[in-house]
Design a protein around this motif. Structure first.
Motif, PDB file in Angstrom:
ATOM      1  N   TRP A  81      -1.211   7.781  12.610  1.00 19.78           N
ATOM      2  CA  TRP A  81      -1.332   6.550  11.566  1.00 19.78           C
ATOM      3  C   TRP A  81      -2.759   6.805  11.117  1.00 19.78           C
ATOM      4  CZ3 TRP A  81       1.567   2.626   9.911  1.00 19.78           C
ATOM      5  CH2 TRP A  81       1.363   1.808   9.081  1.00 19.78           C
ATOM      6  N   VAL A  82      -3.230   6.915   9.956  1.00 18.68           N
ATOM      7  CA  VAL A  82      -4.454   6.897   9.527  1.00 18.68           C
ATOM      8  C   VAL A  82      -4.762   5.707   8.605  1.00 18.68           C
ATOM      9  CG1 VAL A  82      -6.206   8.089   7.982  1.00 18.68           C
ATOM     10  CG2 VAL A  82      -4.661   9.613   9.563  1.00 18.68           C
ATOM     11  N   GLN A  83      -5.448   5.144   8.841  1.00 19.65           N
ATOM     12  CA  GLN A  83      -6.102   3.539   8.048  1.00 19.65           C
ATOM     13  C   GLN A  83      -7.434   3.742   7.400  1.00 19.65           C
ATOM     14  OE1 GLN A  83      -3.467   1.449   7.516  1.00 19.65           O
ATOM     15  NE2 GLN A  83      -4.588   0.082   5.966  1.00 19.65           N
ATOM     16  N   GLU A  84      -7.028   3.889   5.902  1.00 17.77           N
ATOM     17  CA  GLU A  84      -8.306   3.814   5.213  1.00 17.77           C
ATOM     18  C   GLU A  84      -9.114   2.403   4.843  1.00 17.77           C
ATOM     19  OE1 GLU A  84     -10.063   2.494   1.671  1.00 17.77           O
ATOM     20  OE2 GLU A  84      -8.118   3.277   1.410  1.00 17.77           O
ATOM     21  N   ALA A 103      -7.397  17.105   6.576  1.00 20.27           N
ATOM     22  CA  ALA A 103      -7.695  17.130   8.236  1.00 20.27           C
ATOM     23  C   ALA A 103      -6.583  16.264   8.779  1.00 20.27           C
ATOM     24  CB  ALA A 103      -8.967  16.549   8.552  1.00 20.27           C
ATOM     25  N   ALA A 104      -5.748  15.502   8.278  1.00 25.78           N
ATOM     26  CA  ALA A 104      -4.732  14.665   9.046  1.00 25.78           C
ATOM     27  C   ALA A 104      -3.210  15.496   8.983  1.00 25.78           C
ATOM     28  CB  ALA A 104      -4.433  13.512   7.956  1.00 25.78           C
ATOM     29  N   PRO A 105      -2.719  15.349  10.197  1.00 26.32           N
ATOM     30  CA  PRO A 105      -1.451  15.970  10.546  1.00 26.32           C
ATOM     31  C   PRO A 105      -0.601  15.540   9.347  1.00 26.32           C
ATOM     32  CG  PRO A 105      -2.277  14.750  12.435  1.00 26.32           C
ATOM     33  CD  PRO A 105      -3.222  14.394  11.347  1.00 26.32           C
ATOM     34  N   GLU A 106       0.550  16.710   8.894  1.00 26.07           N
ATOM     35  CA  GLU A 106       1.423  16.514   7.871  1.00 26.07           C
ATOM     36  C   GLU A 106       2.277  15.341   8.147  1.00 26.07           C
ATOM     37  OE1 GLU A 106       4.694  19.175   5.663  1.00 26.07           O
ATOM     38  OE2 GLU A 106       3.284  20.029   7.176  1.00 26.07           O
ATOM     39  N   GLY A 107       2.661  14.694   9.306  1.00 21.05           N
ATOM     40  CA  GLY A 107       3.466  13.991   9.305  1.00 21.05           C
ATOM     41  C   GLY A 107       2.842  12.532   9.563  1.00 21.05           C
ATOM     42  N   ALA A 108       1.565  12.330   9.524  1.00 21.51           N
ATOM     43  CA  ALA A 108       1.172  11.152   9.716  1.00 21.51           C
ATOM     44  C   ALA A 108       1.153  10.106   8.533  1.00 21.51           C
ATOM     45  CB  ALA A 108      -0.513  11.368   9.995  1.00 21.51           C
ATOM     46  N   VAL A 109       1.443   8.685   9.015  1.00 18.51           N
ATOM     47  CA  VAL A 109       1.287   7.842   7.811  1.00 18.51           C
ATOM     48  C   VAL A 109      -0.152   7.681   7.567  1.00 18.51           C
ATOM     49  CG1 VAL A 109       1.649   5.521   7.336  1.00 18.51           C
ATOM     50  CG2 VAL A 109       3.244   6.661   8.869  1.00 18.51           C
ATOM     51  N   ILE A 110      -0.339   7.727   6.136  1.00 16.34           N
ATOM     52  CA  ILE A 110      -1.830   7.470   5.578  1.00 16.34           C
ATOM     53  C   ILE A 110      -1.723   6.254   4.774  1.00 16.34           C
ATOM     54  CG2 ILE A 110      -3.508   8.140   3.955  1.00 16.34           C
ATOM     55  CD1 ILE A 110      -2.607  11.047   4.715  1.00 16.34           C
ATOM     56  N   GLY A 111      -2.343   5.101   5.235  1.00 16.01           N
ATOM     57  CA  GLY A 111      -2.312   3.861   4.735  1.00 16.01           C
ATOM     58  C   GLY A 111      -3.757   3.483   4.164  1.00 16.01           C
ATOM     59  N   SER A 112      -3.659   2.417   3.219  1.00 15.08           N
ATOM     60  CA  SER A 112      -4.895   2.044   2.474  1.00 15.08           C
ATOM     61  C   SER A 112      -4.815   0.430   2.744  1.00 15.08           C
ATOM     62  CB  SER A 112      -5.015   2.469   1.100  1.00 15.08           C
ATOM     63  OG  SER A 112      -5.918   1.848   0.540  1.00 15.08           O
ATOM     64  N   SER A 113      -5.878  -0.199   2.988  1.00 18.82           N
ATOM     65  CA  SER A 113      -6.019  -1.623   3.112  1.00 18.82           C
ATOM     66  C   SER A 113      -6.433  -2.148   1.920  1.00 18.82           C
ATOM     67  CB  SER A 113      -7.092  -1.740   4.288  1.00 18.82           C
ATOM     68  OG  SER A 113      -6.953  -1.388   5.530  1.00 18.82           O
ATOM     69  N   SER A 115      -6.856  -4.039  -1.607  1.00 24.11           N
ATOM     70  CA  SER A 115      -6.012  -5.301  -1.748  1.00 24.11           C
ATOM     71  C   SER A 115      -5.740  -5.346  -3.291  1.00 24.11           C
ATOM     72  CB  SER A 115      -7.230  -6.504  -1.375  1.00 24.11           C
ATOM     73  OG  SER A 115      -8.352  -6.413  -2.223  1.00 24.11           O
ATOM     74  N   GLY A 116      -6.288  -4.388  -4.069  1.00 23.46           N
ATOM     75  CA  GLY A 116      -5.816  -4.395  -5.562  1.00 23.46           C
ATOM     76  C   GLY A 116      -5.281  -3.106  -6.024  1.00 23.46           C
ATOM     77  N   TYR A 117      -5.627  -2.102  -5.691  1.00 21.72           N
ATOM     78  CA  TYR A 117      -5.257  -0.828  -6.314  1.00 21.72           C
ATOM     79  C   TYR A 117      -3.840  -0.446  -5.745  1.00 21.72           C
ATOM     80  CZ  TYR A 117     -10.137   0.393  -7.237  1.00 21.72           C
ATOM     81  OH  TYR A 117     -11.377   0.147  -7.826  1.00 21.72           O
ATOM     82  N   LYS A 118      -3.187   0.155  -6.916  1.00 23.64           N
ATOM     83  CA  LYS A 118      -1.960   0.583  -6.790  1.00 23.64           C
ATOM     84  C   LYS A 118      -1.716   2.003  -6.212  1.00 23.64           C
ATOM     85  CE  LYS A 118      -0.735   0.131 -11.020  1.00 23.64           C
ATOM     86  NZ  LYS A 118      -1.968  -0.709 -11.701  1.00 23.64           N
ATOM     87  N   PRO A 119      -0.516   2.410  -5.508  1.00 21.84           N
ATOM     88  CA  PRO A 119      -0.643   3.918  -4.977  1.00 21.84           C
ATOM     89  C   PRO A 119      -0.714   4.889  -5.928  1.00 21.84           C
ATOM     90  CG  PRO A 119       1.244   2.367  -4.050  1.00 21.84           C
ATOM     91  CD  PRO A 119       0.602   1.366  -4.971  1.00 21.84           C
ATOM     92  N   SER A 120      -0.130   4.714  -7.257  1.00 19.29           N
ATOM     93  CA  SER A 120      -0.269   5.621  -8.178  1.00 19.29           C
ATOM     94  C   SER A 120      -1.783   5.852  -8.348  1.00 19.29           C
ATOM     95  CB  SER A 120       0.378   5.161  -9.590  1.00 19.29           C
ATOM     96  OG  SER A 120      -0.053   3.869 -10.064  1.00 19.29           O
ATOM     97  N   GLU A 121      -2.582   4.952  -8.286  1.00 18.50           N
ATOM     98  CA  GLU A 121      -4.101   5.084  -8.452  1.00 18.50           C
ATOM     99  C   GLU A 121      -4.861   5.799  -7.422  1.00 18.50           C
ATOM    100  OE1 GLU A 121      -5.164   1.368 -11.355  1.00 18.50           O
ATOM    101  OE2 GLU A 121      -4.618   0.712  -9.099  1.00 18.50           O
ATOM    102  N   ILE A 130       0.081   5.490   0.873  1.00 15.84           N
ATOM    103  CA  ILE A 130       0.742   4.054   0.724  1.00 15.84           C
ATOM    104  C   ILE A 130      -0.234   3.029   0.792  1.00 15.84           C
ATOM    105  CG2 ILE A 130       2.978   5.046   1.439  1.00 15.84           C
ATOM    106  CD1 ILE A 130       2.716   3.348   3.772  1.00 15.84           C
ATOM    107  N   VAL A 131       0.092   1.776   0.309  1.00 17.01           N
ATOM    108  CA  VAL A 131      -0.944   0.581   0.409  1.00 17.01           C
ATOM    109  C   VAL A 131      -0.145   0.117   1.682  1.00 17.01           C
ATOM    110  CG1 VAL A 131      -1.059  -1.671  -0.496  1.00 17.01           C
ATOM    111  CG2 VAL A 131      -1.411   0.332  -2.000  1.00 17.01           C
ATOM    112  N   ALA A 132      -0.984  -0.292   2.608  1.00 15.72           N
ATOM    113  CA  ALA A 132      -0.682  -1.007   3.725  1.00 15.72           C
ATOM    114  C   ALA A 132      -1.658  -2.252   3.795  1.00 15.72           C
ATOM    115  CB  ALA A 132      -0.841  -0.259   5.030  1.00 15.72           C
ATOM    116  N   HIS A 133      -1.744  -3.287   3.254  1.00 18.36           N
ATOM    117  CA  HIS A 133      -2.671  -4.344   2.864  1.00 18.36           C
ATOM    118  C   HIS A 133      -2.435  -5.575   3.912  1.00 18.36           C
ATOM    119  CE1 HIS A 133      -4.003  -7.926   0.544  1.00 18.36           C
ATOM    120  NE2 HIS A 133      -5.047  -7.214   0.984  1.00 18.36           N
TER     121      HIS A 133
END
Length: 475
Positions: A81-84, A103-113, A115-121, A130-133
Motif C-alpha cells: 500500500w502506498v499512501q500519498e 518505483a512502486a510494485p505493480e500490484g501495490a494499492v496507490i491511494g491519495s488522501s 480531500s478534493g481532487y477526483k481520480p481522473s485529475e 485511487i482516492v482514499a480520503h
C-alpha cells in the motif's frame, strides 16, 4: 512476514496513516523531506499508542517496524500500500505520482488522501491512483472515502477493513467526495455567522457539540430526521419541514469575502476560545473524548462502534496467560478508566472482570445463541482485590480459573496481569445459571454443564487461590 505500507508525506494526515498501519502490525516506511518529519510523526504515534488500543477489548497485533527514508523509491520498494499525503496542489501530486509509478510494485494499492481532487485529475499524467480520503485523526476515526477504479477500490476496502477502518466507496467521482461537501457547506455558513456578528467561534462550536453533533455521531443525518418525524417517519418530516428549504435561512453557496479583517476576527476569537491549550493538549483532549464516545457506541454496535466490534472479532487472543490458565480478556486501559489519582478507578475493575466472565461463559457454551434460547448466567457475588496500580496504557491480560461449581453455579477467579511476578488485581465471582423467563436458578442444558465440569477439573490441577471469600459457609 509483516505487510508493508509506504507513507509519502508525513504531516498530520500522513502521520495518522503511519500510526494506523503500524499499530495494526504493518511495517511502515515514510518519505518526507521535512527535517522535522520524524519528530512530528513521533508525536502523532505517541497519541495513537495512548488512544487506539483503548477502543478494544482484545490486544492489537504487535507493532510493525517504522523506518524513514531519504528517497521516495526506497520507501515504496516492496510496499503493498502506498499512501500519498502531500499538499493539496495538483502539480505537486502529479510529480509525486510520477515517482511512485516508477518505483512502486505493480500490484501495490496507490491511494491519495486528497480531500478534493477526483481520480481522473490525479491520473491525468498516467498514474493509477485511487482516492482514499481519511479523516483526522486517521488512527481513530474509521471513515475512508474510496473513489476510483472498482477493482482497485474493492482491493483497498479489504485492506482498510483489516486495519479497523470503514471504507465508503463512492458511486461516481465528484469534487470533494461526500463528507467534505457537508463540511464545506457548514463551514461557509459558520463564516457568515461570525462575519455578521450573529455568533462567535465558541458559540458555534457549542451549538454543534451540545446538540446535533451528538446525534450525528450515532445516527447520521437521515436517521436523525426520520426520528424527528415521529411515528409517521421520514415522509411526515419532509412534509412538515420541506417547505423551509425555500426560505432564506442560509447562504450555503454565497461565500463571504475572505479579507484580512475576517481572518483577524476569526483567528482572534479562536485564540480567545482555545489559546490557553497547546495543540498537543487539544489533540489529547480530542482523542480521549473520541475513545470514550466510541467505546459507548461500541456497546450497541452503532456507528463507529460497529466498526470496532467487527475489527475486534478478527484480533487473536492468547490461549493462556502467565499462570498457564485460559486468557479471557486482553486490552489496553483507556483514559476513560482512569481517575483523578492517575490510575484505574474502582468501577472499571468490575467491568473488566465482567467481560472476562462473559468470555468464560462463551467458552463453556453459554454464548449469544444460548442466551437467545432463554438461559444465561447471573452474577450473584463479587469480591475485588486491588494489589497493584494499573495506569493509562497498561496492557492487561486476564486469566480465569473455575474454582468450583456444578454448572448451576460457577465460582470464578480472575487474575489481572500487567507484568511482574504476581497479578495486579483479582476478581472473585459467583455466577448462577438462570431461566430468563422465570428468573429462577435451573440446571443448564446441552453441553454447558459438561464443558464447565471438564474445565473445572482441568483447572483443579493449577494452584488454588490462597484467599477465597465468596460462597463460603455462613455462620
Amino acid at each position: 512476514m509483516a505487510k508493508k505500507a509506504a507513507i509519502i508525506g508525513g504531516g498530520v494526515i500522513g502521520g495518522g496513516w503511519a500510526a494506523r498501519f503500524l499499530l495494526n502490525g504493518w511495517d511502515v516506511a515514510v518519505f518526507d523531506p521535512d527535517p522535522e518529519a520524524e519528530r512530528k510523526i513521533g508525536e502523532v504515534l505517541a497519541n495513537a499508542r495512548r488512544s487506539l488500543p483503548g477502543l478494544y477489548q482484545r490486544a492489537l497485533p504487535p507493532e510493525g517496524t517504522l523506518s524513514y527514508h531519504g528517497e521516495l523509491a526506497a520507501a515504496v520498494a516492496g510496499a503493498e500500500w502506498v499512501q500519498e499525503s502531500v499538499p493539496e496542489r495538483l502539480d505537486i501530486k502529479h510529480r509525486v505520482f510520477a515517482e511512485i509509478m516508477a518505483a512502486a510494485p505493480e500490484g501495490a494499492v496507490i491511494g491519495s488522501s486528497t480531500s478534493g481532487y477526483k481520480p481522473s485529475e490525479l491520473n491525468e499524467k498516467g498514474a493509477r491512483a485511487i482516492v482514499a480520503h481519511p479523516f483526522n485523526p486517521v488512527y481513530l476515526l474509521p471513515l475512508v472515502e474510496l473513489v476510483g477504479d472498482p477493482a482497485e477500490t474493492a482491493r483497498a476496502a479489504d485492506v482498510l477493513r483489516g486495519i479497523g477502518m470503514y471504507p465508503l466507496t463512492l458511486r461516481r467521482e465528484i469534487d470533494a467526495h461526500i463528507a467534505d461537501r457537508f463540511l464545506e457547506a457548514v463551514w461557509r455558513e459558520a463564516l457568515w455567522l461570525v462575519k455578521d456578528g450573529v455568533a462567535t467561534t465558541a458559540e458555534i462550536d457549542e451549538a454543534i457539540r451540545m446538540g446535533f453533533g451528538l446525534r450525528w455521531a450515532q445516527m447520521g443525518l437521515f436517521e436523525t430526521y426520520r426520528i424527528a418525524g415521529g411515528e409517521a417517519g421520514m415522509r411526515h418530516f419532509l412534509a412538515q419541514f420541506g417547505p423551509c428549504l425555500t426560505w432564506p435561512w442560509t447562504k450555503l453557496m454565497d461565500v463571504p469575502e475572505f479579507t484580512d479583517e475576517l481572518v483577524d476576527l476569526i483567528a482572534g476569537q479562536s485564540d480567545a476560545q482555545s489559546g490557553h491549550r497547546s495543540i498537543r493538549e487539544l489533540e489529547r483532549l480530542r482523542d480521549d473524548n473520541l475513545v470514550a464516545m466510541m467505546r459507548a457506541l461500541r456497546r450497541t454496535g452503532s456507528g463507529a462502534g460497529g466498526v470496532i466490534l467487527a475489527h475486534e472479532a478478527t484480533l487473536p487472543v492468547a490461549a493462556e496467560g502467565p499462570d498457564g490458565l485460559p486468557v479471557t480478556l486482553q486490552m489496553q486501559i483507556p483514559t476513560s478508566f482512569v481517575d483523578y489519582n492517575g490510575h484505574m478507578n474502582e468501577a472499571p475493575y468490575l467491568e473488566v472482570g465482567a467481560r472476562a466472565s462473559d468470555r468464560l461463559m462463551e467458552m463453556v457454551g453459554a454464548d449469544a445463541e444460548y442466551i437467545a434460547g432463554g438461559l444465561s448466567y447471573f452474577t450473584a457475588e463479587t469480591d475485588i482485590r486491588y494489589l497493584d496500580e494499573i495506569d493509562i496504557g497498561d496492557k492487561v491480560t486476564v486469566t480465569t480459573q473455575i474454582v468450583g461449581g456444578d454448572g448451576r453455579k460457577l465460582h470464578l477467579f480472575h487474575r489481572f496481569w500487567i507484568g511482574g511476578e504476581g497479578p495486579a488485581a483479582t476478581v472473585e465471582t459467583v455466577m448462577l445459571h438462570v431461566d430468563l423467563s422465570t428468573r429462577r436458578v435451573v440446571a443448564p442444558t446441552g453441553s454447558v454443564a459438561e464443558r464447565a465440569a471438564a474445565m473445572a477439573a482441568a483447572h483443579a490441577d493449577y494452584p488454588m487461590p490462597e484467599r477465597l471469600l465468596l460462597n463460603r459457609p455462613r455462620a
